[in-house]
Write a protein that holds these residues in place. Structure first.
Motif, mmCIF file in Angstrom:
data_model
loop_
_atom_site.group_PDB
_atom_site.id
_atom_site.type_symbol
_atom_site.label_atom_id
_atom_site.label_comp_id
_atom_site.label_asym_id
_atom_site.label_seq_id
_atom_site.Cartn_x
_atom_site.Cartn_y
_atom_site.Cartn_z
ATOM 1 N N SER A 58 0.732 -1.112 0.061
ATOM 2 C CA SER A 58 -0.085 0.060 -0.010
ATOM 3 C C SER A 58 0.807 1.204 0.179
ATOM 4 C CB SER A 58 -0.728 -0.033 1.026
ATOM 5 O OG SER A 58 0.011 0.019 2.383
ATOM 6 N N ARG A 59 2.009 1.023 0.195
ATOM 7 C CA ARG A 59 3.133 2.062 0.100
ATOM 8 C C ARG A 59 2.721 3.095 1.261
ATOM 9 N NH1 ARG A 59 6.440 2.334 -3.929
ATOM 10 N NH2 ARG A 59 7.056 4.831 -3.740
ATOM 11 N N ARG A 60 2.242 2.591 2.392
ATOM 12 C CA ARG A 60 1.597 3.311 3.594
ATOM 13 C C ARG A 60 2.517 4.295 4.179
ATOM 14 N NH1 ARG A 60 -1.079 5.851 6.455
ATOM 15 N NH2 ARG A 60 -2.409 5.197 8.031
ATOM 16 N N LEU A 61 3.764 4.195 4.039
ATOM 17 C CA LEU A 61 4.748 5.321 4.800
ATOM 18 C C LEU A 61 5.203 6.278 3.829
ATOM 19 C CD1 LEU A 61 7.030 2.472 6.424
ATOM 20 C CD2 LEU A 61 5.260 3.627 7.418
ATOM 21 N N GLU A 62 4.617 6.433 2.545
ATOM 22 C CA GLU A 62 5.162 7.373 1.546
ATOM 23 C C GLU A 62 4.897 8.471 2.307
ATOM 24 O OE1 GLU A 62 3.321 7.782 -2.783
ATOM 25 O OE2 GLU A 62 5.076 6.176 -2.618
ATOM 26 N N ASN A 63 3.544 8.971 2.861
ATOM 27 C CA ASN A 63 3.294 10.191 3.086
ATOM 28 C C ASN A 63 2.926 10.048 4.803
ATOM 29 O OD1 ASN A 63 3.498 11.830 0.747
ATOM 30 N ND2 ASN A 63 1.637 10.583 0.101
ATOM 31 N N PHE A 64 3.424 9.167 5.393
ATOM 32 C CA PHE A 64 3.027 8.994 6.797
ATOM 33 C C PHE A 64 3.630 10.058 7.629
ATOM 34 C CE2 PHE A 64 3.848 7.204 10.966
ATOM 35 C CZ PHE A 64 2.642 6.784 11.420
ATOM 36 N N GLU A 65 2.818 10.466 8.587
ATOM 37 C CA GLU A 65 3.414 11.604 9.533
ATOM 38 C C GLU A 65 2.826 11.143 11.053
ATOM 39 O OE1 GLU A 65 2.137 15.580 8.945
ATOM 40 O OE2 GLU A 65 2.653 15.445 6.633
ATOM 41 N N GLY A 66 3.708 10.842 11.656
ATOM 42 C CA GLY A 66 3.448 10.296 13.287
ATOM 43 C C GLY A 66 4.414 9.512 13.643
ATOM 44 N N GLU A 67 4.032 8.647 14.666
ATOM 45 C CA GLU A 67 4.940 7.894 15.336
ATOM 46 C C GLU A 67 4.646 6.430 15.105
ATOM 47 O OE1 GLU A 67 7.296 8.067 17.719
ATOM 48 O OE2 GLU A 67 7.126 10.242 17.456
ATOM 49 N N LEU A 68 5.938 5.697 14.254
ATOM 50 C CA LEU A 68 5.534 4.459 13.882
ATOM 51 C C LEU A 68 5.181 3.451 14.925
ATOM 52 C CD1 LEU A 68 8.694 4.300 11.335
ATOM 53 C CD2 LEU A 68 6.106 4.236 10.989
ATOM 54 N N ASP A 69 5.964 3.887 16.292
ATOM 55 C CA ASP A 69 5.537 2.777 17.394
ATOM 56 C C ASP A 69 4.009 2.466 17.346
ATOM 57 O OD1 ASP A 69 8.105 2.306 17.702
ATOM 58 O OD2 ASP A 69 8.044 3.603 19.666
ATOM 59 N N ARG A 70 3.384 3.777 17.478
ATOM 60 C CA ARG A 70 1.925 3.572 17.783
ATOM 61 C C ARG A 70 1.193 3.221 16.475
ATOM 62 N NH1 ARG A 70 -1.286 9.023 19.547
ATOM 63 N NH2 ARG A 70 -1.574 7.765 21.347
ATOM 64 N N PHE A 71 1.642 3.497 15.356
ATOM 65 C CA PHE A 71 1.193 3.079 13.920
ATOM 66 C C PHE A 71 1.154 1.506 13.851
ATOM 67 C CE2 PHE A 71 1.770 1.724 9.712
ATOM 68 C CZ PHE A 71 0.400 1.988 9.233
ATOM 69 N N MET A 72 2.343 0.902 14.375
ATOM 70 C CA MET A 72 2.485 -0.453 14.230
ATOM 71 C C MET A 72 1.733 -1.271 15.209
ATOM 72 S SD MET A 72 4.461 -0.656 11.309
ATOM 73 C CE MET A 72 5.042 -2.284 11.314
ATOM 74 N N PHE A 73 1.945 -1.051 16.437
ATOM 75 C CA PHE A 73 1.218 -1.654 17.502
ATOM 76 C C PHE A 73 -0.356 -1.582 17.052
ATOM 77 C CE2 PHE A 73 5.344 -1.680 19.323
ATOM 78 C CZ PHE A 73 5.501 -3.008 19.671
#
Length: 94
Positions: A58-73
């Protein structure tokens, strides 16, 4: 955990390296977290791997803004909840 900015910055220059780093850092903790939620090691592995595949496709990280920890969990938590809902509905049909 990891520095979100570091991974996201790397993603802009080398998508594969960033996703590999993301996998290297998060796979084990996510697997443990998922297992604690569903108590099924094989399904936990499937859920975590599917999450990484989804991020890749999905190329989800392409325009991602925020904390990866929170997103991943959170991604794992929601996938685990959906898994449990599916498992419960299968039990009801039997």
């Amino acid at each position: 955990m990891a520095n979100s900015n570091e991974i996201l910055s790397l993603y802009k220059h080398d998508e594969r390296a960033a996703l590999q780093k993301l996998f290297d850092i998060y796979y084990e903790p996510l697997l443990l977290y998922c297992y604690r939620l569903i108590r099924d090691s094989e399904s936990a592995e499937d859920i975590v791997q599917d999450c990484f595949v989804h991020i890749w496709r999905s190329r989800r990280l392409e325009n991602f803004e925020g904390e990866l920890d929170r997103f991943m969990f959170q991604a794992i938590k929601f996938r685990a909840i959906n898994y449990e809902i599916g498992r419960a509905s299968c039990r009801e049909r039997v």
